[in-house]
Write a protein that holds these residues in place. Structure first.
Motif, short mmCIF file in Angstrom:
data_model
loop_
_atom_site.label_atom_id
_atom_site.label_comp_id
_atom_site.label_asym_id
_atom_site.label_seq_id
_atom_site.Cartn_x
_atom_site.Cartn_y
_atom_site.Cartn_z
N GLY A 51 -23.51 23.69 75.27
CA GLY A 51 -24.16 22.43 75.62
C GLY A 51 -25.48 22.24 74.90
N ILE A 52 -26.27 23.31 74.80
CA ILE A 52 -27.52 23.23 74.08
C ILE A 52 -27.26 22.98 72.59
N GLY A 53 -26.23 23.60 72.05
CA GLY A 53 -25.89 23.37 70.65
C GLY A 53 -25.55 21.91 70.38
N ALA A 96 -35.25 25.37 73.84
CA ALA A 96 -33.78 25.35 73.89
C ALA A 96 -33.16 26.52 73.15
N GLY A 97 -33.73 26.88 71.99
CA GLY A 97 -33.16 27.98 71.23
C GLY A 97 -33.23 29.29 71.99
N PHE A 98 -34.33 29.53 72.69
CA PHE A 98 -34.46 30.77 73.47
C PHE A 98 -33.42 30.82 74.59
N ILE A 99 -33.23 29.69 75.26
CA ILE A 99 -32.24 29.65 76.34
C ILE A 99 -30.84 29.91 75.79
N ALA A 100 -30.52 29.29 74.65
CA ALA A 100 -29.20 29.50 74.05
C ALA A 100 -29.03 30.94 73.59
N LEU A 101 -30.10 31.56 73.07
CA LEU A 101 -30.02 32.96 72.65
C LEU A 101 -29.66 33.87 73.82
N VAL A 102 -30.39 33.72 74.92
CA VAL A 102 -30.12 34.56 76.09
C VAL A 102 -28.71 34.30 76.63
N ALA A 103 -28.32 33.04 76.69
CA ALA A 103 -26.97 32.72 77.17
C ALA A 103 -25.92 33.34 76.27
N GLY A 104 -26.14 33.28 74.95
CA GLY A 104 -25.19 33.89 74.03
C GLY A 104 -25.08 35.39 74.20
#
Length: 465
Positions: free
Chosen positions: A329-331, A366-374
């Motif tokens: 979703g962030i992507g 947003a990038g940090f959140i996506a990194l942790v989620a990944g």
């Protein structure tokens, strides 16, 4: 809560913090190289101010990444000694290569980069900045090689239950490594890109250093418009590789419990509440066949469902399912914002659009959140294995008691709250000041700022430089 669960929680807590700062500094180091290249080409003072602004932020972030990385090393020995005993013959050398190639390279040139402006030639200083940037990629190379080997082990032999190297090229370039390296590197670049874009948008909205902020925002928009689609392509290829080697992880990502009817394809579950005990999804919203098209690139393709393996062989589905949707979703939001901003830039309205500038502000983390989620998708999705197919997570933990792990976890939480809380506070102070006129590099007089203390390049909190 036994020692195993607490050790997993502690590892998740520490890695969630640690992954943020190395990833950010990877992208930031290459951004600094670009900015200094622009300075060398034009000798425009604005580029010089931008360089020193982000160099200070890099110094703080690099220091916090080193601190959290040291804790990661202690964890392996303290909480996971069986993993070190069984897999140390492969993981140990890979991590040592990271120290010898990446850390030494960064340490050799970091002092020149942070403190050499005006003391060495312009070209030598630019070389130092580039070498630090190259070192960050070397570090990512070896760390991801070790992590990827744990997901897709190759090139090894078993001798008395101990994993021994048989083919180092096969170990380093294991089947999932190229895809993980590209995916993670692009993620690091995009994370830094959205921080730069978010900061520049914040400065523009407040009229602080508008010329420098405009240049930073334009660079961020151009980079994001190109790299976010590339990241989506890399993610698709990584997903196909994961489906080949870890199909149950993909099934958990999609909440795919049961085999599809012949010819019906796999639906794309947009949202659901996975029920692991009942082996079903509650309140599911799904699009027929779209899952097959995305996952297999075939209209009626199928993937192995979660029920194709016993319950004890399945990962926790809910956190993998939700984390994957957060990342994707962030992507999608990143892509929409990058292309909308590029279109507004082409029309000449980007800098006047409060909507787009506000969106860049909101998307800064947003990038940090996506990194942790990944990372949650990757690491939780491989459970119950710590080395896929070779060693279970339950067999990797040591004999420490739950009380010992709880005490160390509490210590980490308190220590991280202090160290990283202060670091983030100081970073916020630097951002609020924006790129300001500066002297010819950090002042070394009086011994207050020295290469032996890299973070001192950021200055003293509250001082007016």
């Amino acid at each position: 809560m036994d020692a195993l669960l607490l050790s997993r929680i502690q590892f998740a807590f520490v890695i969630s913090f640690h992954v943020l700062f190395p990833a950010f500094t990877i992208g930031l180091a290459w951004w600094l190289s670009f900015v200094e290249w622009r300075w060398l080409r034009t000798h425009d003072a604005a580029w010089r101010r931008i360089y020193f602004f982000w160099m200070r932020i890099f110094a703080i972030s690099f220091g916090m990444g080193v601190v959290s990385g040291i804790v990661m090393t202690f964890q392996f020995g303290a909480n996971w000694p069986e993993l070190s005993r069984v897999g140390g013959g492969i993981l140990g050398p890979l991590l040592s290569y990271e120290v010898m190639t990446a850390f030494f390279l960064e340490a050799s040139f970091l002092g020149v980069m942070l403190f050499g402006w005006g003391r060495v030639s312009e070209k030598l200083h630019f070389l130092a900045t580039c070498m630090v940037a190259v070192g960050t990629l070397f570090s990512a190379f070896w760390i991801l090689s070790a992590n990827s080997w744990m997901h897709t082990p190759a090139g090894y032999a078993l001798a008395g239950g101990i994993v021994e190297p048989a083919d180092w090229l096969a170990i380093i370039f294991n089947p999932s490594f190229p895809y993980r390296l590209v995916h993670m590197t692009l993620a690091a670049f995009i994370t830094s890109c959205f921080v730069i874009g978010g900061v520049s948008a914040w400065l523009l909205r407040r009229g602080i250093q508008a010329d420098e902020a405009r240049r930073m925002l334009h660079a961020a928009v151009a980079f994001a418009a190109i790299t976010v689609p590339l990241q989506i392509l890399a993610g698709d290829m990584h997903g196909l590789n994961t489906l080949e080697h870890q199909p149950i992880k993909v099934a958990a990502m999609e909440g795919h419990w049961h085999p599809a009817e012949p010819g019906a394809g796999v639906p794309l579950t947009v949202f659901a509440v996975p029920d692991q005990e009942a082996e079903t999804n509650r309140h599911a919203i799904a699009i027929p066949r779209l899952g097959s098209l995305i996952l297999t690139h075939e209209w009626d393709g199928d993937i192995p469902p979660l029920t194709s393996v016993p319950p004890e062989e399945r990962p926790p589905v809910a956190p993998v399912f939700y984390a994957f949707r957060i990342m994707v979703g962030i992507g999608v939001l990143m892509l929409l914002l990058a292309w909308a901003s590029a279109f507004a830039w082409w029309r000449g309205t980007l800098l006047r659009s409060r909507l787009l500038l506000g969106a860049w502000n909101l998307m800064l983390p947003a990038g940090f959140i996506a990194l942790v989620a990944g990372w949650f998708v990757t690491e939780i999705g491989r459970q119950p294995w710590v080395v896929h197919g070779l060693m279970r997570t339950a067999d990797a933990v040591g004999e420490q008691s739950a009380g010992m792990v709880l005490a160390s976890l509490a210590t980490y939480v308190v220590g991280y709250a202090f160290v990283f809380g202060f670091g983030v506070w100081y970073l916020a102070r630097l951002v609020r000041r924006g790129p300001v006129p500066d002297r010819d590099g950090p002042d070394l007089e009086g011994g207050e700022r020295t290469p032996a203390r890299p973070i001192s390049a950021a200055g003293i909190p509250g001082e007016d430089q």
